[in-house]
Scaffold this motif. Structure first.
Motif, PDB file in Angstrom:
ATOM      1  N   GLY A  38       0.777  -1.435   0.353  1.00  0.00           N
ATOM      2  CA  GLY A  38      -0.353  -0.152   0.065  1.00  0.00           C
ATOM      3  C   GLY A  38       0.209   1.376   0.317  1.00  0.00           C
ATOM      4  O   GLY A  38       0.594   2.343  -0.849  1.00  0.00           O
ATOM      5  N   TYR A  41       2.069   1.987  -2.887  1.00  0.00           N
ATOM      6  CA  TYR A  41       1.053   2.714  -4.453  1.00  0.00           C
ATOM      7  C   TYR A  41       1.250   3.933  -4.501  1.00  0.00           C
ATOM      8  O   TYR A  41       1.222   4.708  -4.865  1.00  0.00           O
ATOM      9  N   TYR A  45       1.115   6.937  -6.500  1.00  0.00           N
ATOM     10  CA  TYR A  45       0.558   7.799  -6.972  1.00  0.00           C
ATOM     11  C   TYR A  45       1.333   9.460  -6.652  1.00  0.00           C
ATOM     12  O   TYR A  45       0.592  10.064  -7.743  1.00  0.00           O
ATOM     13  N   VAL A  71       4.838  -4.487  -6.846  1.00  0.00           N
ATOM     14  CA  VAL A  71       4.401  -4.076  -8.421  1.00  0.00           C
ATOM     15  C   VAL A  71       3.448  -5.028  -9.120  1.00  0.00           C
ATOM     16  O   VAL A  71       2.294  -5.103  -9.215  1.00  0.00           O
ATOM     17  N   LEU A  74       0.259  -5.604  -7.780  1.00  0.00           N
ATOM     18  CA  LEU A  74      -0.483  -3.980  -7.528  1.00  0.00           C
ATOM     19  C   LEU A  74      -0.848  -3.938  -8.927  1.00  0.00           C
ATOM     20  O   LEU A  74      -2.365  -3.358  -9.347  1.00  0.00           O
ATOM     21  N   GLN A  75      -0.397  -4.459  -9.486  1.00  0.00           N
ATOM     22  CA  GLN A  75      -0.920  -4.983 -11.812  1.00  0.00           C
ATOM     23  C   GLN A  75      -2.412  -5.806 -11.514  1.00  0.00           C
ATOM     24  O   GLN A  75      -2.913  -4.771 -12.705  1.00  0.00           O
ATOM     25  N   ILE A  79      -4.687  -1.467 -10.399  1.00  0.00           N
ATOM     26  CA  ILE A  79      -4.377   0.280 -10.104  1.00  0.00           C
ATOM     27  C   ILE A  79      -2.475   0.372 -10.152  1.00  0.00           C
ATOM     28  O   ILE A  79      -1.671   1.634 -10.364  1.00  0.00           O
ATOM     29  N   VAL A  80      -1.523  -0.246 -10.807  1.00  0.00           N
ATOM     30  CA  VAL A  80      -0.364  -0.364 -11.413  1.00  0.00           C
ATOM     31  C   VAL A  80      -0.343  -0.562 -13.373  1.00  0.00           C
ATOM     32  O   VAL A  80      -0.087  -1.498 -13.340  1.00  0.00           O
ATOM     33  N   ALA A  95       1.551   4.832 -11.430  1.00  0.00           N
ATOM     34  CA  ALA A  95      -0.433   4.599 -10.158  1.00  0.00           C
ATOM     35  C   ALA A  95      -1.362   5.395 -10.964  1.00  0.00           C
ATOM     36  O   ALA A  95      -1.189   5.876 -11.662  1.00  0.00           O
ATOM     37  N   GLU A  96      -2.298   4.145 -10.728  1.00  0.00           N
ATOM     38  CA  GLU A  96      -3.891   4.785 -11.264  1.00  0.00           C
ATOM     39  C   GLU A  96      -3.421   5.342  -9.946  1.00  0.00           C
ATOM     40  O   GLU A  96      -3.686   5.735  -9.069  1.00  0.00           O
ATOM     41  N   TYR A 102      -9.868   3.227  -9.543  1.00  0.00           N
ATOM     42  CA  TYR A 102      -9.088   2.587  -8.529  1.00  0.00           C
ATOM     43  C   TYR A 102     -10.308   1.538  -7.757  1.00  0.00           C
ATOM     44  O   TYR A 102     -10.320   0.591  -7.532  1.00  0.00           O
TER      45      TYR A 102
END
Length: 188
Positions: A38, A41, A45, A71, A74-75, A79-80, A95-96, A102
């Motif tokens: 988190g 991310y 961001y 990563v 998150l992919q 959101i990445v 990052a989104e 998101y």
């Protein structure tokens, strides 16, 4: 002014970003994403440029293999994203930044899976319960229990169908007609 000190405005920006980074990391932990992922991310961001794994490693302080795993996670929840950078052989990631996207990606994926898994389980359970009710050799108390379970599963099915509608409305953007993205509660 001491040359080793950051200018006051830059320090304020860094502290403001850190407050939000910490908050995002903590809230993602509530939803099953480790706070370190988190944090990654949240750091991404605030970056206004794509980041390489090496840049992330330096920024977050994780090993490169851990960074690569983070990563990838998150992919997987979209959101990445990996992007191509002209003239670079390294992978770059962004990052989104739209939290509405998101939210839709993160929860939509989880809710869709929840509904599918549970509807399949309900269908399997219904067949078994129906067989218990139809078998004349079974005691009446067992048939009543099976009937009660079937009634409860009907309510559960309704929830799963509702959840699918919610996901569909998020994917189509229809949810934002019902719940507009406005600033009516924000500070002016």
């Amino acid at each position: 002014m001491d040359e080793n000190k950051q200018p006051s405005a830059e320090l304020e920006i860094n502290q403001a970003e850190e407050i939000v980074i910490h908050s995002i990391a903590e809230t993602m932990d509530l939803y099953g994403i480790t706070s370190s992922i988190g944090r990654l991310y949240a750091i991404m961001y605030f970056k206004q440029h794509p980041m390489t794994l090496d840049e992330m490693k330096d920024e977050v302080g994780m090993s490169k293999p851990s960074m690569s795993t983070a990563v990838r996670q998150l992919q997987e929840i979209n959101i990445v994203k990996k992007i191509w950078q002209k003239g670079s052989r390294k992978d770059h990631f962004v990052a989104e930044k739209n939290f509405f996207n998101y939210f839709s990606q993160f929860f939509g994926t989880k809710w869709k899976r929840e509904a599918e898994l549970n509807l399949f389980a309900i269908e399997q359970a219904e067949h078994r319960l129906q067989a218990v009710m139809e078998d004349e050799k079974n005691e009446e108390s067992l048939k009543e229990r099976a009937e009660q379970d079937l009634q409860q599963l009907d309510g559960y099915r309704k929830y799963c169908y509702w959840l699918q509608k919610l996901v569909n409305s998020m994917e189509s953007g229809e949810i934002f007609d019902l719940l507009p993205m406005d600033n009516s509660n924000s500070k002016k």
